[in-house]
Design a protein around this motif. Sequence first.
Motif: not given
Length: 285
Positions: A113-130
């Motif tokens: 779940w830590k990996h999953s939460a990290a992917v979610g958090a980073i995906a949000k950051l990536v989306a914020g840029e692109v």
Amino acid sequence: MVNNARIEILIKNMGELPTLPSVFFTVNKMLSSPRTSAVDVGKVVANDQVIASKILKISNSAFYGFAGKVNTVSHAIAVLGFTSIKNIVLTTSILSTLNLKNPIKGFSLAAFWKHSAAVGAIAKLVAGEVFPQKQEEAFVVGLLHDIGKLVLAICAPEDFAKCINYAIEKKCLFLNAEQELLGINHTDIAALVNEKWKLPAEFAAVLINHHKNISASGEHSKLVSVVKLADVLARGMQFGHACDLSIPILDDGVWNLLGMTPQKLDKILAASHNAMQDSMVFVNE
């Protein structure tokens, strides 16, 4: 090509797939109506204490930044909006449904779940840029992208354990271990789960296509690309554990579709740790 016969055998051995709480389907239907109010949704959600408590906990967390200012579910709905509440109900429903009955040797649910939460958090950051209009969706589907693995772990724990051991021993992706040992993989299982759960089309697209070449991802390829990149970055920074020790290779189509630059990537990486920490409120009890 997916081995449909193998899927049928595995599903038969897995038994009945988990069912989402009825409150998810009720809320989902209510939120599609323009006449629905925050009070209406609040009354329905209040009947499920697990989901109601989670909404309040997440609403008052650093993730949304209201820190102790939200006192009721109706207030949370009014403050966060229907889209955020719908996504919280979805994630909470899925996480409360996918519980391991017994520990599996070599597998840490907390690390998963830590990996999953990290992917979610980073995906949000990536989306914020692109892809700024899809930040919320990117977070949710990033968080849930690997639920096919967890369904396999719950319903066929022995097969799941064999795949983990194989992936570690052969130093390959869990996906390759599944394919070698079972003839199918967690994205195939996610497709079956989606037939029962009827997830939003763009969410299902990511769950099913996040290991395929981006050219096969169809109309939701940009969101799939966001999550593919987030998964690679989370693995590279060793946030949690994705059931193997390998990092997928991104096809050129992902980079081209996202238009990712070194400057944007540096900005995402710099914010990733804190974003991951904030997102853990979704997966912690």
